[in-house]
Design a protein around this motif. Structure first.
Motif, mmCIF file in Angstrom:
data_model
loop_
_atom_site.group_PDB
_atom_site.id
_atom_site.type_symbol
_atom_site.label_atom_id
_atom_site.label_comp_id
_atom_site.label_asym_id
_atom_site.label_seq_id
_atom_site.Cartn_x
_atom_site.Cartn_y
_atom_site.Cartn_z
ATOM 1 N N THR A 112 39.512 47.412 44.239
ATOM 2 C CA THR A 112 40.870 46.902 44.113
ATOM 3 C C THR A 112 41.633 47.768 43.126
ATOM 4 N N GLN A 113 42.899 47.436 42.917
ATOM 5 C CA GLN A 113 43.739 48.211 41.997
ATOM 6 C C GLN A 113 44.846 47.315 41.454
ATOM 7 N N ALA A 114 45.596 47.847 40.520
ATOM 8 C CA ALA A 114 46.736 47.121 39.957
ATOM 9 C C ALA A 114 47.701 46.752 41.079
ATOM 10 N N GLY A 115 48.350 45.610 40.938
ATOM 11 C CA GLY A 115 49.318 45.157 41.912
ATOM 12 C C GLY A 115 48.732 44.286 43.006
ATOM 13 N N GLU A 116 47.444 43.970 42.886
ATOM 14 C CA GLU A 116 46.771 43.184 43.911
ATOM 15 C C GLU A 116 45.945 42.085 43.253
ATOM 16 N N LEU A 117 46.100 40.862 43.728
ATOM 17 C CA LEU A 117 45.143 39.824 43.364
ATOM 18 C C LEU A 117 43.986 40.029 44.321
ATOM 19 N N TYR A 118 42.837 40.357 43.770
ATOM 20 C CA TYR A 118 41.689 40.710 44.601
ATOM 21 C C TYR A 118 40.797 39.499 44.817
ATOM 22 N N ILE A 119 40.548 39.187 46.071
ATOM 23 C CA ILE A 119 39.615 38.122 46.427
ATOM 24 C C ILE A 119 38.229 38.738 46.450
ATOM 25 N N LEU A 148 51.406 34.553 39.940
ATOM 26 C CA LEU A 148 51.180 35.614 38.952
ATOM 27 C C LEU A 148 52.186 36.759 39.109
ATOM 28 N N GLY A 149 53.000 36.710 40.152
ATOM 29 C CA GLY A 149 54.005 37.750 40.380
ATOM 30 C C GLY A 149 53.426 39.043 40.924
ATOM 31 N N LEU A 150 52.234 38.986 41.517
ATOM 32 C CA LEU A 150 51.620 40.196 42.070
ATOM 33 C C LEU A 150 52.177 40.466 43.465
ATOM 34 N N PRO A 151 52.389 41.732 43.810
ATOM 35 C CA PRO A 151 52.999 42.046 45.100
ATOM 36 C C PRO A 151 52.087 41.828 46.305
ATOM 37 N N SER A 152 50.751 41.757 46.086
ATOM 38 C CA SER A 152 49.866 41.592 47.233
ATOM 39 C C SER A 152 48.581 40.873 46.847
ATOM 40 N N THR A 153 47.901 40.403 47.883
ATOM 41 C CA THR A 153 46.575 39.803 47.769
ATOM 42 C C THR A 153 45.682 40.613 48.686
ATOM 43 N N GLY A 154 44.509 41.005 48.206
ATOM 44 C CA GLY A 154 43.637 41.843 49.018
ATOM 45 C C GLY A 154 42.185 41.413 48.957
ATOM 46 N N LEU A 155 41.415 41.940 49.892
ATOM 47 C CA LEU A 155 39.986 41.639 49.951
ATOM 48 C C LEU A 155 39.290 42.706 50.770
#
Length: 193
Positions: A112-119, A148-155
């Motif tokens: 993962t990286q900054a800007g993503e809430l990582y599942i 949280l104001g994050l632009p994306s959610t990823g997994l």
């Protein structure tokens, strides 16, 4: 799908053992054994994972975990965290693997990286599947990401798990690239908030 008796809430430290078991289910036993290396078994991994879940400063922390409950019984979990904190939150796992199993995982690629809430981990007890619990956990996690104001959610989803990928696509996740984790080829899926 009847989910009126399913509650989603933040986890508590005293639930670490149950959460650890579900994280192991999400990771798969094969993957867990890859991390603890030769001469160790799943009980060794479970002991370390339970300790990591009970702490407040790890990627697997109860602080990063939503639980789905039915009558106060944990039937599913979703562990997620801000991708910008990956290295900080991963360090306790790296330290524990070195200390407990003599395994150096300091060069694990970033998932993962900054800007993503990582599942990181999503699992539902097999006895409770088919009730929409995974979808409820995913939607609650997407809400967390937006709060949280994050632009994306990823997994990441295993290339050999099309059923899980179909669920993620149904919720709105889209293909963003490939990755490798725990010795498995993975697809990186993202939902833009």
């Amino acid at each position: 799908m009847n989910n009126e008796n399913i509650s989603i809430r933040g986890a508590r430290p005293d639930e670490a053992a149950r959460i650890a078991g579900l994280i192991i289910m999400a990771m798969t036993e094969e993957c867990c054994l890859h991390f603890c290396g030769p001469g160790h078994d799943i009980r060794d991994f479970r002991r370390v994972m339970t300790s990591l879940v009970s702490r407040s400063d790890t990627q697997y922390s109860y602080n990063n975990t939503l639980v789905a409950t039915i009558e106060d019984n944990i039937v599913g979990i979703c562990v997620s965290y801000d991708g910008a904190l990956l290295h900080l939150l991963r360090q306790p796992f790296i330290d524990a693997a070195q200390q407990e199993w003599g395994m150096d995982h300091s060069s694990i690629p970033d998932e993962t990286q900054a800007g993503e809430l990582y599942i990181d981990s999503l699992a539902v007890d097999p006895d409770y599947r088919g009730r929409g619990i995974a979808s409820l956990l995913l939607r609650a996690t997407i809400d967390k990401s937006r709060a949280l104001g994050l632009p994306s959610t990823g997994l990441l989803v295993d290339l050999g798990n099309p059923k899980a990928e179909a669920l993620y696509n149904k919720v709105g996740f889209q293909y963003a690239g490939t990755n490798s984790w725990g010795g498995h080829g993975m697809k990186h899926l993202v939902l833009h908030n």
